[in-house]
Design a protein around this motif. Structure first.
Motif, PDB file in Angstrom:
ATOM      1  N   TYR A   1     -17.634 -10.824  53.680  1.00 26.70           N
ATOM      2  CA  TYR A   1     -17.659 -10.135  55.124  1.00 26.70           C
ATOM      3  C   TYR A   1     -16.315  -8.952  55.209  1.00 26.70           C
TER       4      TYR A   1
ATOM      5  N   VAL B   1     -22.924 -15.867  63.095  1.00 29.17           N
ATOM      6  CA  VAL B   1     -22.038 -15.359  62.188  1.00 29.17           C
ATOM      7  C   VAL B   1     -20.786 -14.990  62.769  1.00 29.17           C
TER       8      VAL B   1
ATOM      9  N   ARG C   1     -28.720 -14.858  64.803  1.00 35.18           N
ATOM     10  CA  ARG C   1     -27.835 -15.004  63.544  1.00 35.18           C
ATOM     11  C   ARG C   1     -26.703 -14.101  63.502  1.00 35.18           C
ATOM     12  N   ASN C   2     -26.731 -12.841  64.038  1.00 35.47           N
ATOM     13  CA  ASN C   2     -25.596 -12.196  64.008  1.00 35.47           C
ATOM     14  C   ASN C   2     -24.451 -12.740  65.047  1.00 35.47           C
TER      15      ASN C   2
ATOM     16  N   VAL D   1     -22.395 -22.474  60.008  1.00 32.86           N
ATOM     17  CA  VAL D   1     -22.576 -21.006  59.222  1.00 32.86           C
ATOM     18  C   VAL D   1     -21.636 -21.117  57.925  1.00 32.86           C
TER      19      VAL D   1
ATOM     20  N   LYS E   1     -32.736 -12.068  64.665  1.00 34.10           N
ATOM     21  CA  LYS E   1     -31.560 -11.413  64.012  1.00 34.10           C
ATOM     22  C   LYS E   1     -30.355 -11.390  64.939  1.00 34.10           C
TER      23      LYS E   1
ATOM     24  N   GLU F   1     -24.570  -6.723  60.546  1.00 36.23           N
ATOM     25  CA  GLU F   1     -25.837  -7.011  59.642  1.00 36.23           C
ATOM     26  C   GLU F   1     -25.578  -7.236  58.285  1.00 36.23           C
TER      27      GLU F   1
ATOM     28  N   ALA G   1     -23.792 -10.650  58.179  1.00 40.08           N
ATOM     29  CA  ALA G   1     -24.879 -11.772  58.694  1.00 40.08           C
ATOM     30  C   ALA G   1     -25.831 -12.112  57.355  1.00 40.08           C
ATOM     31  N   GLU G   2     -26.208 -10.956  56.545  1.00 40.54           N
ATOM     32  CA  GLU G   2     -27.060 -11.212  55.393  1.00 40.54           C
ATOM     33  C   GLU G   2     -26.414 -11.940  54.480  1.00 40.54           C
TER      34      GLU G   2
END
Length: 430
Positions: free
Chosen positions: A121, A361, A357-358, A116, A354, A293, A296-297
């Motif tokens: 963040y 991260v 991915r979260n 990652v 999603k 979110e 992660a984006e």
């Protein structure tokens, strides 16, 4: 053991493993003991054939597959640990060298957990959202309480309305022929629940007990049964009984029935306070989810499909558990809704991607920030668990240790601490 790791693609690589001839020899010895038990050779009792005679008669190669079955489960995990990689799928094994008296060499094509690349963040901003308790919220909660206290009563005079429960017989026909799974007797159907094929329930509205009707519907094109897809069907239906929920009055007597309240006003006040606490928790959850979110984006990560599929498996399993609590299994749900298993999995795919991915991260942020979970943290979590379950702390500890749950608790706490870090470093932090 010699191990080398070569990355070939973003999330793939080749693990080359060399096992010394002594360890291979030990596996061949164990394979011989296993195989020789079932070998019949003239002049020797079953299972007593000497090793040299066995190899001369059958060849040492006859032991190789059993030796591999013994050796690979032992050496592969060790090689993975030595190479410091994190596989997310079963490897593809290719044997380079397998010969008695020589090192055993194999290559494993491995899909590993993706790297990652973190973006911003810290200092993230949460979009504002209203979490105030309104009069409509209070009225809706009281309405639900009223419905929970309602009683199903038979409708002596009248016809089926939306929300009623109809007890009926039905049998379905396509081109005049009855089809499998299309028949039911004394079946209870809530009108408007969407349990049956679209258009079925609506055509029952207005029918009275004792009445019969031919209900015509068309199966969806994506229906799970190939022979019914897109077909028009006629269901012969007979209504036996109608049941309707009779609601109590919202008054002081109602308040006394549902709790320790003297008046309806006291009940309303209690409902409002509980809704405020609920909204407070929802707001906290909203903030935490928003920050995860956004983090992660902002990150870059290429997720292997196998990880998403695994998450979908868990979501489908959870969905099956929810259905079973309602007295329905997955096959029945598929038949009622006209969906396929593939349709259901497709519905979960976006959320599964999603979540995967979260999780990746958050794990990367945890490592970057050196988030640690102490024994005191775990002890405190176990105390909370014991209180929630009304069990003794020592008993909870034994259960957790027996089920190997301590690592899960540690992992959950680490993620929670990582999200706390995002919250405390956000622009909205108080």
């Amino acid at each position: 053991m010699n191990v080398s790791w070569e990355k070939t693609e973003t999330n793939r690589g080749v693990l080359t493993v060399e096992v010394d001839e002594k360890q291979l020899g030990g596996a061949l010895d164990r394979a011989f003991k296993k195989v020789s038990k079932n070998v019949n050779v003239p002049g020797f009792r079953k299972g007593k054939i000497p090793r040299p005679i066995f190899e001369k008669r059958f060849g040492v190669e006859s032991l190789y597959q059993d030796a591999l079955d013994i050796l690979l489960p032992e050496v592969y995990p060790e090689a993975v640990e030595k190479a410091d990689i994190d596989p997310v799928d079963q490897p593809e094994i290719d044997i380079d060298q397998l010969e008695k008296g020589k090192p055993f060499i194999f290559k494993a094509k491995v899909m590993v957990k993706p790297e990652v690349k973190l973006g911003e963040y810290k200092g993230l901003e949460i979009e504002e959202k209203d979490f105030l308790v309104t009069q409509e919220d209070i009225d809706a909660e009281l309405k639900q309480m009223q419905e929970r206290q309602g009683q199903l009563v038979a409708v002596e005079e009248g016809t089926i309305e939306e929300g009623d429960r109809a007890i009926l017989d039905f049998e379905g026909f396509v081109d005049g022929e009855a089809f499998e799974g299309g028949k039911g007797e004394q079946y209870t159907l809530e009108i408007g629940s969407g349990q049956f094929i679209p258009g079925f329930e609506e055509q029952l509205v207005g029918l009275a007990p004792g009445e019969e009707k031919d209900v015509t519907v068309t199966f969806p094109e994506e229906y799970h049964a190939e022979d019914l897809k897109g077909k028009e069907a006629v269901f012969k239906v007979k209504i036996h009984e109608i049941k309707r929920t009779e609601l109590p009055e919202l008054d002081d007597e109602f308040a006394q029935d549902v709790g320790e309240f003297e008046t309806f006003e006291e009940l309303k006040s209690d409902v409002e306070n509980k809704l405020k606490e609920q909204k407070k928790n929802e707001e906290e959850s909203y903030k935490r989810n928003q920050l995860v979110e956004k983090a992660a984006e902002n990150a870059e990560v290429e997720i292997p499909e196998v990880m998403i599929d695994r998450e979908i498996d868990q979501m489908v399993s959870h969905f099956e558990q929810q259905l079973s609590m309602q007295g329905v299994n997955l096959e029945q749900y598929i038949q009622f809704t006209g969906q396929t298993k593939e349709d259901i999995r497709a519905q979960f795919k976006e959320d599964a991607g999603k979540k995967t991915r979260n999780d990746l991260v958050l794990e990367a942020i945890s490592e970057a920030e050196n988030v640690e979970v102490t024994e005191e943290d775990i002890e405190e979590e176990l105390k909370k668990l014991a209180e929630q379950m009304s069990r003794e702390l020592d008993e909870i500890k034994r259960l957790v240790d027996m089920q190997g749950g301590r690592a899960q608790i540690e992992g959950d706490l680490k993620i929670r601490k990582t999200v706390d870090l995002l919250v405390s470093n956000s622009k909205n932090a108080a």
